[in-house]
Design an enzyme around this catalytic site. Structure first.
Site, PDB file in Angstrom:
ATOM      1  N   ILE A 135       0.854  -1.185   0.000  1.00  0.00           N
ATOM      2  CA  ILE A 135       0.000   0.000   0.000  1.00  0.00           C
ATOM      3  C   ILE A 135       0.891   1.237   0.000  1.00  0.00           C
ATOM      4  O   ILE A 135       1.837   1.330   0.783  1.00  0.00           O
ATOM      5  CB  ILE A 135      -0.889  -0.009   1.261  1.00  0.00           C
ATOM      6  CG1 ILE A 135      -1.914  -1.129   1.168  1.00  0.00           C
ATOM      7  CG2 ILE A 135      -1.588   1.323   1.456  1.00  0.00           C
ATOM      8  CD1 ILE A 135      -2.744  -1.273   2.413  1.00  0.00           C
ATOM      9  N   CYS A 136       0.592   2.189  -0.861  1.00  0.00           N
ATOM     10  CA  CYS A 136       1.371   3.435  -0.916  1.00  0.00           C
ATOM     11  C   CYS A 136       1.178   4.235   0.372  1.00  0.00           C
ATOM     12  O   CYS A 136       0.050   4.520   0.775  1.00  0.00           O
ATOM     13  CB  CYS A 136       0.921   4.271  -2.112  1.00  0.00           C
ATOM     14  SG  CYS A 136       1.595   5.948  -2.071  1.00  0.00           S
ATOM     15  N   ILE A 137       2.272   4.609   0.980  1.00  0.00           N
ATOM     16  CA  ILE A 137       2.189   5.259   2.302  1.00  0.00           C
ATOM     17  C   ILE A 137       1.508   6.621   2.260  1.00  0.00           C
ATOM     18  O   ILE A 137       0.672   6.932   3.112  1.00  0.00           O
ATOM     19  CB  ILE A 137       3.585   5.341   2.967  1.00  0.00           C
ATOM     20  CG1 ILE A 137       3.456   5.901   4.389  1.00  0.00           C
ATOM     21  CG2 ILE A 137       4.559   6.170   2.152  1.00  0.00           C
ATOM     22  CD1 ILE A 137       4.661   5.673   5.257  1.00  0.00           C
ATOM     23  N   ALA A 162      -2.127   6.180   1.673  1.00  0.00           N
ATOM     24  CA  ALA A 162      -2.744   5.525   2.826  1.00  0.00           C
ATOM     25  C   ALA A 162      -2.962   6.518   3.970  1.00  0.00           C
ATOM     26  O   ALA A 162      -4.003   6.511   4.625  1.00  0.00           O
ATOM     27  CB  ALA A 162      -1.877   4.359   3.285  1.00  0.00           C
TER      28      ALA A 162
END
Lengths: 102, 130
Positions: free
Chosen positions: B77-79, B82
């Protein structure tokens, strides 16, 4: 260098299929998934456009998405192939590259 | 062949998460390798373990978690995406001073570099989105 173009929006809602067809080079394949499958149906304002596109590119639709929208395979423009998800995977591996027209 | 999958759309938003899930299942059945699945933009919402869809509906976050467990998938998941949307793992929640985390099993939070690496390391990058 054959490319797989993946279109997922209805051509009656967006112009991504038309953009794709204008850019696709001869020998390319255009795969219609999700709402885009309606674009391959016979008897619409786009049917002639699809028929003409088949002179230079291959067209395929994802069968599950077609079925989900109540369109029978016999109602597709002649020359359009129906594939399942395994066929989708084969199209991706069988082309040098792929582009999703989001 | 080696695949990386990019998902830019949230679950239940339209159909991309379903399409990607079916594509990954079909690719695995054919013996291909899924190097990574990267969730970006609203796609990060696929990675919350707090989703409770109606019982007769598919539970996409759970299906991703189950597939990851069965096949050892790397779900990233892209930080930045997110944090905007409140998808946190325990470390991030602590760092942000939050009282809870919600990341689903099998997912991990990392940076955009993971997408670039996936594109470089894989034979094909397939994008699903809105």
């Amino acid at each position: 260098m054959a490319m797989l173009h993946i279109v997922n929006k209805s051509p009656f809602e967006r112009n991504s299929l038309e953009s794709c067809l204008l850019h696709a080079k001869p020998g390319a394949t255009v795969l219609l998934i999700e709402d885009a499958v309606v674009g391959a149906a016979q008897g619409t304002v786009l049917s002639d456009r699809i028929q003409k596109a088949l002179e230079s590119v291959k067209l395929a639709v994802l069968g599950a998405d077609l079925e989900a929208r109540g369109i029978a395979q016999e109602k597709l423009v002649d020359g359009v192939n129906v594939v399942d998800y395994a066929g989708f995977v084969d199209l991706v591996t069988g082309h040098d590259n792929n582009q999703s027209w989001l | 062949m080696k695949f990386t999958i990019l998902i830019n759309e949230g679950p239940y938003q339209h159909q991309s998460s379903d399409s990607a899930l079916h594509f990954v299942q079909a690719a695995l059945e054919k013996g291909h390798e899924i190097f990574r699945v990267f969730f970006y933009h609203d796609g990060v919402n696929n990675g919350t373990r707090l989703a409770v869809p109606p019982q007769d509906d598919r539970n996409l976050p759970k299906e991703w978690s189950a597939l990851a467990e069965a096949h050892g998938l790397d779900l990233v998941i892209c930080i930045a995406a997110a944090q905007r949307r409140g998808v946190m793992d325990a470390d991030e929640a602590k760092r942000q001073g939050l009282d809870a985390d919600n990341i689903a099993p099998g997912f991990r939070i990392s940076g955009l570099g993971q997408l670039i690496e996936g594109g470089i390391q894989s034979d094909r990058l397939v994008v699903f989105g809105d």
